[in-house]
Scaffold this active site. Structure first.
Site, PDB file in Angstrom:
ATOM      1  N   GLU A   1      16.505  -9.782  68.817  1.00 25.58           N
ATOM      2  CA  GLU A   1      16.326  -8.652  69.875  1.00 25.58           C
ATOM      3  C   GLU A   1      15.027  -9.277  70.044  1.00 25.58           C
ATOM      4  O   GLU A   1      13.620  -9.002  68.840  1.00 25.58           O
ATOM      5  CB  GLU A   1      16.176  -7.534  67.863  1.00 25.58           C
TER       6      GLU A   1
ATOM      7  N   ASP B   1      14.845  -3.937  71.600  1.00 19.95           N
ATOM      8  CA  ASP B   1      14.364  -2.878  70.114  1.00 19.95           C
ATOM      9  C   ASP B   1      12.716  -2.150  70.681  1.00 19.95           C
ATOM     10  O   ASP B   1      12.239  -2.208  71.599  1.00 19.95           O
ATOM     11  CB  ASP B   1      14.151  -4.483  69.107  1.00 19.95           C
TER      12      ASP B   1
ATOM     13  N   GLU C   1      18.794   3.054  65.251  1.00 21.05           N
ATOM     14  CA  GLU C   1      18.679   2.764  64.033  1.00 21.05           C
ATOM     15  C   GLU C   1      18.252   4.299  63.211  1.00 21.05           C
ATOM     16  O   GLU C   1      17.428   5.263  63.368  1.00 21.05           O
ATOM     17  CB  GLU C   1      16.419   2.385  64.042  1.00 21.05           C
TER      18      GLU C   1
END
Length: 401
Positions: free
Chosen positions: A267, A297, A354
């Protein structure tokens, strides 16, 4: 009158509105109320009186404005939380709210103008009853000395924790993200914010990464013996891509564990890839060539997301947690999630969301068509031992009865 154990700073350049805010806070019972007409005065006040629990902050003013003030206090840790109070348009205030959060400052709310006692009191009570707001006397993060971090690396005090990634449709664990924690002999578990700057300055990033990969592959092999196929994700700094030996070392580690490169995801944050050199790009291509996955990310918080997706060989998008936090009260966050899902589908990339922390967010994301996610709603980062036990419990729920 109730007494609230709160110290509040009012940053407001309009003298009448400043006076109204100060009097209103005192009427609501705040223990100590201070005031300033611009950011410079506010910083001087904080230096004189010390940290405050809350700053009630206007944005537009002469001299140092509210945004610059918030930038500065975010670095020195003198403010516990922020309440915005501005007459600017809704879209500008929305951007300011996003900025406050990105600066790492807890945002209690945005009251606009004029102030209303009930709304202000509700936010004060919210701060008092929120466990995350205690203690409110923030101190600047004290970075670990380089020598101490070197010693910690030599004595294997850096431990890899793992946070699960979940298939939101089936509940299946599809992978884990590897995160480093320092098991300090006297201070307990130490946050990466304390030791990562020293890791970088000492040139130990690669040593830490290779150690993480070995821990992650050992976990993947043990999980496989229990019937769980796990992909393990690692954070990779762009500076590491300039190492021409990076990919060959990773390939060598994979061979020693007898696991395919598809077991690994790397990431990278988009903000660190603004100027990818030829060596960096070659490393990314080679990682994909041997079978590793690449994930961009914190997608959506930088300024070159789409350009990075077109130029670099990513096959996964990790959508930043700030968009999940805005679900339910900010239509634009829902729009961004929808667009990112569509973009991922069009480009043949998986999308991982996330920061899922509540059942409500989980249900909203399911309704939007999200398939992969991670967050405290499912599990916090845990040690290898705890993760394997957690996987066993999920596979055999009757053992938890």
């Amino acid at each position: 009158m109730q007494v609230l154990p709160l110290r509040v700073l009012v940053l407001e350049d309009h003298l009448f509105q400043q006076t109204v805010a100060v009097n209103l806070l005192k009427k609501l019972g705040c223990q100590a109320v201070f005031s300033a007409s611009n950011g410079t005065q506010a910083l001087e006040t904080l230096q004189r009186v010390g940290a405050v629990d809350i700053v009630l902050c206007d944005l537009r003013m002469e001299g140092m404005d509210g945004l610059e003030f918030l930038h500065r206090v975010a670095r020195v840790g003198l403010v516990g939380a922020v309440i915005l109070s501005s007459s600017l348009s809704g879209d500008v205030r929305q951007a300011a709210r996003q900025l406050v959060t990105l600066l790492g400052l807890p945002l209690l709310g945005d009251l606009g103008k004029p102030l209303h006692a009930d709304a202000l009191n509700e936010l004060l009570q919210k701060h008092l009853h929120n466990p995350r707001s205690i203690p409110t006397r923030l101190e600047p993060v004290e970075l670990a000395p380089a020598g101490e971090v070197r010693s910690a690396m030599q004595h294997h005090q850096m431990e890899t924790y793992f946070q699960p990634k979940i298939n939101l449709l089936t509940g299946e664990v599809i992978g884990v993200e590897a995160l480093t924690r320092w098991n300090h002999p006297t201070q307990g578990v130490v946050s990466p914010a304390v030791f990562m700057p020293a890791i970088e300055s000492c040139g130990l990033l690669n040593e830490l990464l290779f150690s993480q990969i070995k821990h992650g592959l050992a976990l993947a092999r043990k999980a496989s013996s229990q019937g769980h196929v796990l992909n393990v994700a690692f954070n990779l700094e762009p500076v590491q891509l300039s190492n021409p030996e990076l990919v060959s070392v990773i390939r060598s580690i994979l061979c020693s564990f007898g696991l395919p490169a598809s077991s690994l995801t790397f990431e990278l944050t988009e903000s660190g890839l603004l100027e990818a050199s030829a060596t960096c790009l070659e490393s990314l291509v080679r990682l994909r060539m041997i079978g590793c996955r690449l994930s961009i990310d914190d997608f959506g918080v930088g300024f070159s997301s789409l350009q990075r997706l077109c130029q670099l060989p990513f096959n996964e998008i990790k959508l930043d947690r700030e968009f999940v936090r805005g679900l339910g009260h900010d239509p634009r966050c829902e729009a961004v999630i929808n667009c990112t899902l569509g973009l991922g589908k069009a480009l043949g990339m998986s999308v991982v969301v996330e920061g899922i922390e509540t059942s409500e967010q989980y249900q909203q994301l399911l309704a939007l068509g999200c398939v992969q996610g991670q967050g405290y709603f499912f599990a916090k980062p845990m040690t290898e031992h705890d993760l394997l036990a957690w996987l066993t419990t999920r596979a055999n729920p009757e053992k938890n009865v």
